[in-house]
Design a protein around this motif. Sequence first.
Motif, PDB file in Angstrom:
ATOM      1  N   SER A  27     -25.310  26.374 -15.493  1.00 15.42           N
ATOM      2  CA  SER A  27     -24.366  27.162 -16.274  1.00 15.42           C
ATOM      3  C   SER A  27     -23.677  26.290 -17.319  1.00 15.42           C
ATOM      4  O   SER A  27     -23.703  25.065 -17.254  1.00 15.42           O
ATOM      5  CB  SER A  27     -23.320  27.781 -15.339  1.00 15.42           C
ATOM      6  N   LYS A  28     -23.040  26.947 -18.283  1.00 16.84           N
ATOM      7  CA  LYS A  28     -22.308  26.227 -19.321  1.00 16.84           C
ATOM      8  C   LYS A  28     -20.842  26.017 -18.959  1.00 16.84           C
ATOM      9  O   LYS A  28     -20.159  25.263 -19.625  1.00 16.84           O
ATOM     10  CB  LYS A  28     -22.393  26.990 -20.636  1.00 16.84           C
ATOM     11  N   HIS A  29     -20.367  26.677 -17.923  1.00 19.01           N
ATOM     12  CA  HIS A  29     -18.957  26.581 -17.540  1.00 19.01           C
ATOM     13  C   HIS A  29     -18.798  25.570 -16.407  1.00 19.01           C
ATOM     14  O   HIS A  29     -19.532  25.585 -15.423  1.00 19.01           O
ATOM     15  CB  HIS A  29     -18.417  27.945 -17.115  1.00 19.01           C
ATOM     16  N   THR A  30     -17.825  24.692 -16.549  1.00 16.56           N
ATOM     17  CA  THR A  30     -17.682  23.589 -15.604  1.00 16.56           C
ATOM     18  C   THR A  30     -17.271  24.052 -14.208  1.00 16.56           C
ATOM     19  O   THR A  30     -17.626  23.400 -13.231  1.00 16.56           O
ATOM     20  CB  THR A  30     -16.666  22.567 -16.130  1.00 16.56           C
ATOM     21  N   VAL A  31     -16.552  25.151 -14.092  1.00 16.66           N
ATOM     22  CA  VAL A  31     -16.171  25.642 -12.767  1.00 16.66           C
ATOM     23  C   VAL A  31     -17.410  26.097 -11.991  1.00 16.66           C
ATOM     24  O   VAL A  31     -17.546  25.821 -10.796  1.00 16.66           O
ATOM     25  CB  VAL A  31     -15.136  26.786 -12.894  1.00 16.66           C
ATOM     26  N   ARG A  32     -18.329  26.740 -12.669  1.00 21.02           N
ATOM     27  CA  ARG A  32     -19.579  27.138 -12.010  1.00 21.02           C
ATOM     28  C   ARG A  32     -20.405  25.911 -11.632  1.00 21.02           C
ATOM     29  O   ARG A  32     -21.058  25.901 -10.584  1.00 21.02           O
ATOM     30  CB  ARG A  32     -20.393  28.041 -12.922  1.00 21.02           C
ATOM     31  N   SER A  43     -19.250  14.183   0.128  1.00 21.22           N
ATOM     32  CA  SER A  43     -19.304  15.329  -0.782  1.00 21.22           C
ATOM     33  C   SER A  43     -17.913  15.884  -1.077  1.00 21.22           C
ATOM     34  O   SER A  43     -17.656  16.337  -2.187  1.00 21.22           O
ATOM     35  CB  SER A  43     -20.201  16.426  -0.207  1.00 21.22           C
ATOM     36  N   PHE A  44     -16.994  15.820  -0.109  1.00 17.38           N
ATOM     37  CA  PHE A  44     -15.631  16.283  -0.379  1.00 17.38           C
ATOM     38  C   PHE A  44     -14.941  15.376  -1.387  1.00 17.38           C
ATOM     39  O   PHE A  44     -14.280  15.867  -2.317  1.00 17.38           O
ATOM     40  CB  PHE A  44     -14.813  16.348   0.917  1.00 17.38           C
ATOM     41  N   SER A  45     -15.102  14.069  -1.237  1.00 13.73           N
ATOM     42  CA  SER A  45     -14.458  13.164  -2.190  1.00 13.73           C
ATOM     43  C   SER A  45     -15.091  13.287  -3.580  1.00 13.73           C
ATOM     44  O   SER A  45     -14.388  13.244  -4.594  1.00 13.73           O
ATOM     45  CB  SER A  45     -14.534  11.723  -1.693  1.00 13.73           C
ATOM     46  N   PHE A  46     -16.405  13.481  -3.643  1.00 13.14           N
ATOM     47  CA  PHE A  46     -17.080  13.675  -4.923  1.00 13.14           C
ATOM     48  C   PHE A  46     -16.621  14.974  -5.585  1.00 13.14           C
ATOM     49  O   PHE A  46     -16.370  15.014  -6.794  1.00 13.14           O
ATOM     50  CB  PHE A  46     -18.596  13.676  -4.706  1.00 13.14           C
ATOM     51  N   PHE A  47     -16.464  16.042  -4.780  1.00 12.77           N
ATOM     52  CA  PHE A  47     -15.996  17.312  -5.315  1.00 12.77           C
ATOM     53  C   PHE A  47     -14.562  17.195  -5.823  1.00 12.77           C
ATOM     54  O   PHE A  47     -14.226  17.741  -6.880  1.00 12.77           O
ATOM     55  CB  PHE A  47     -16.097  18.403  -4.248  1.00 12.77           C
ATOM     56  N   ALA A  48     -13.715  16.476  -5.092  1.00 19.18           N
ATOM     57  CA  ALA A  48     -12.329  16.297  -5.540  1.00 19.18           C
ATOM     58  C   ALA A  48     -12.285  15.519  -6.850  1.00 19.18           C
ATOM     59  O   ALA A  48     -11.502  15.860  -7.756  1.00 19.18           O
ATOM     60  CB  ALA A  48     -11.525  15.577  -4.465  1.00 19.18           C
ATOM     61  N   PHE A  49     -13.117  14.486  -6.982  1.00 17.70           N
ATOM     62  CA  PHE A  49     -13.178  13.724  -8.232  1.00 17.70           C
ATOM     63  C   PHE A  49     -13.628  14.605  -9.385  1.00 17.70           C
ATOM     64  O   PHE A  49     -13.043  14.575 -10.474  1.00 17.70           O
ATOM     65  CB  PHE A  49     -14.116  12.525  -8.065  1.00 17.70           C
ATOM     66  N   LEU A  50     -14.683  15.402  -9.174  1.00 20.68           N
ATOM     67  CA  LEU A  50     -15.168  16.279 -10.234  1.00 20.68           C
ATOM     68  C   LEU A  50     -14.143  17.353 -10.593  1.00 20.68           C
ATOM     69  O   LEU A  50     -14.025  17.733 -11.763  1.00 20.68           O
ATOM     70  CB  LEU A  50     -16.483  16.927  -9.826  1.00 20.68           C
ATOM     71  N   LEU A  51     -13.415  17.831  -9.610  1.00 23.52           N
ATOM     72  CA  LEU A  51     -12.390  18.841  -9.865  1.00 23.52           C
ATOM     73  C   LEU A  51     -11.275  18.269 -10.746  1.00 23.52           C
ATOM     74  O   LEU A  51     -10.839  18.914 -11.709  1.00 23.52           O
ATOM     75  CB  LEU A  51     -11.822  19.359  -8.544  1.00 23.52           C
TER      76      LEU A  51
END
Length: 125
Positions: free
Chosen positions: A22-27, A84-92
């Motif tokens: 997708s083009k949207h970062t949340v997706r 994966s949780f720490s990676f997701f928090a960083f990306l968020l």
Amino acid sequence: METLFSVLIGIFFASAIYLMLSKHTVRILLGFAILGNAVNLLLFTAGRLTREVPPIIPLAADVLPEGAANPLPQALILTAIVISFSFFAFLLVLTYRGYQELGTDNTDEMRLAEPKDEPLPPLGY
């Protein structure tokens, strides 16, 4: 039961790849989260799903008894959940900061947007 999990893993991988394109970062972030869950489920399924044999192995056994669950994939899953949780928090946080600076979550518009209140760098070195 393993067939059902295999189909579920395929659905998770397909939806994760669809969301990451997708083009949207949340997706894209949701795609990464689903991809992490798909990998965890894949590792869990690879460790055999059995209810007949308890996961307790006697000390005298040199190898796993027939039908016993392998504890290694379960240990890998616990590690993968934390990573994966720490990676997701960083990306968020990175996505939120990018949205604050550029005012959009569309990746095409992010390429064209300029940061606010910041002069452009000089053209020459």
